[in-house]
Design a protein around this motif. Structure first.
Motif, short mmCIF file in Angstrom:
data_model
loop_
_atom_site.label_atom_id
_atom_site.label_comp_id
_atom_site.label_asym_id
_atom_site.label_seq_id
_atom_site.Cartn_x
_atom_site.Cartn_y
_atom_site.Cartn_z
N LEU A 128 0.95 -1.28 0.08
CA LEU A 128 -0.04 0.02 -0.07
C LEU A 128 0.95 1.24 -0.08
O LEU A 128 1.86 1.49 0.50
N PRO A 129 0.47 2.22 -0.84
CA PRO A 129 1.37 3.42 -0.75
C PRO A 129 1.22 4.06 0.48
O PRO A 129 0.26 4.30 1.22
N GLU A 130 2.37 4.89 0.84
CA GLU A 130 2.37 5.65 1.87
C GLU A 130 1.41 7.16 1.72
O GLU A 130 1.41 7.35 0.63
N GLY A 131 0.97 7.55 2.97
CA GLY A 131 0.51 8.84 2.70
C GLY A 131 -1.09 8.87 2.78
O GLY A 131 -1.52 8.29 3.42
N ASN A 132 -1.51 9.32 1.67
CA ASN A 132 -3.08 9.64 1.91
C ASN A 132 -3.77 8.52 1.58
O ASN A 132 -4.30 7.92 0.29
N GLN A 133 -3.99 7.72 2.62
CA GLN A 133 -5.10 6.59 2.47
C GLN A 133 -6.72 6.82 2.37
O GLN A 133 -7.16 6.26 1.44
N ALA A 134 -6.91 8.22 2.53
CA ALA A 134 -8.13 8.61 2.15
C ALA A 134 -8.43 8.50 0.58
O ALA A 134 -9.47 8.19 0.16
N GLY A 135 -7.62 8.98 0.08
CA GLY A 135 -7.53 9.20 -1.35
C GLY A 135 -7.67 8.02 -2.09
O GLY A 135 -8.14 7.48 -3.00
N LEU A 136 -6.85 6.74 -1.37
CA LEU A 136 -6.67 5.63 -1.97
C LEU A 136 -8.08 4.94 -1.77
O LEU A 136 -8.66 4.42 -2.93
N TRP A 137 -8.59 4.81 -0.69
CA TRP A 137 -9.70 3.90 -0.45
C TRP A 137 -10.96 4.81 -1.10
O TRP A 137 -12.17 4.04 -1.26
N GLY A 138 -10.76 6.02 -0.92
CA GLY A 138 -11.93 6.84 -1.68
C GLY A 138 -12.29 6.51 -3.12
O GLY A 138 -13.07 6.88 -3.66
N SER A 139 -11.25 5.81 -3.62
CA SER A 139 -11.65 5.22 -4.97
C SER A 139 -12.21 3.88 -5.03
O SER A 139 -12.69 3.51 -6.10
#
Length: 214
Positions: A128-139
């Motif tokens: 999983l990429p570091e940083g903005n998890q909200a942006g990731l799972w928001g997809s």
């Protein structure tokens, strides 16, 4: 299709645990119809990296259900279990205990639910990429909710569950998922029994609304 208005659909799509019909088969075409609607949800940069695992095979459903049951047992024994929250509020505590009992009920029956839908993201790499998890799972998560809304409109009950992610790799192996496909939600799907749903009790908007700042 039901004759619900948009507002009724949005305010009465409830988590269904106890009232899932475990005996009545759900046509795969109906599930596909709901997923087709889910694909209209937004995704970051229009990547559309979602992938959907629809589990109907009895043995695989049972295997996933056992993993979920094991994870749920640990959760129900933890301090964060639903029935242990808001203990200082008698009215809300009563609701929490009902939720706790329904979680336990589904845990024992997840493997018998006719359809399990697992929403996933296909990523460039397994990590999983570091940083903005909200942006990731928001997809993924808006599409999963759209699926649940579409299911509700078609007489199906669903529940948003993530407890199996404690053993995400084990489920991935059961279903043959590539290493770069990460799971985000497990949605049991079945026809629901009962007379319908109504809006749930919620805290007043004034308690959570902040205009132009905190």
């Amino acid at each position: 299709m039901s004759d619900l208005t948009v507002d009724e659909l949005l305010t009465t799509t409830r988590t269904v645990r106890r009232r899932l019909d475990l005996e009545r088969p759900v046509p795969l075409e109906l599930v596909k119809e709901c997923l087709q609607i889910a694909l209209q949800a937004p995704s970051g940069s229009n990547t559309q990296r979602w992938q959907w695992i629809v589990v109907t095979d009895a043995e695989k459903r049972a295997a996933v259900g056992e993993v979920y049951r094991r994870a749920c047992t640990s959760y129900l024994e933890s301090e964060n279990a639903a029935g242990k929250l808001f203990a200082d509020d008698p009215e809300r505590s009563q609701v929490q205990r009902r939720v706790h009992e329904s979680v336990a009920y589904l845990a024992d029956r997840m493997g018998s639910v006719p359809v399990q839908v697992i929403g996933c993201l296909e990523l460039p790499s397994p990590k999983l990429p570091e940083g903005n998890q909200a942006g990731l799972w928001g997809s993924l998560l808006p599409a999963a909710w759209s699926y649940m809304l579409a299911a509700r409109a078609r007489g199906l009950g669903t529940a948003w569950t993530t407890l199996h992610l404690t053993y995400e790799e084990e489920v991935a192996q059961l279903l043959g998922l590539p290493e770069n496909v990460r799971q985000g939600v497990l949605i049991p799907t079945a026809y629901y029994t009962g007379s319908g749903f109504k809006p749930a009790p919620r805290e007043p908007l004034e308690k959570v609304l902040h205009v132009n700042g905190w």
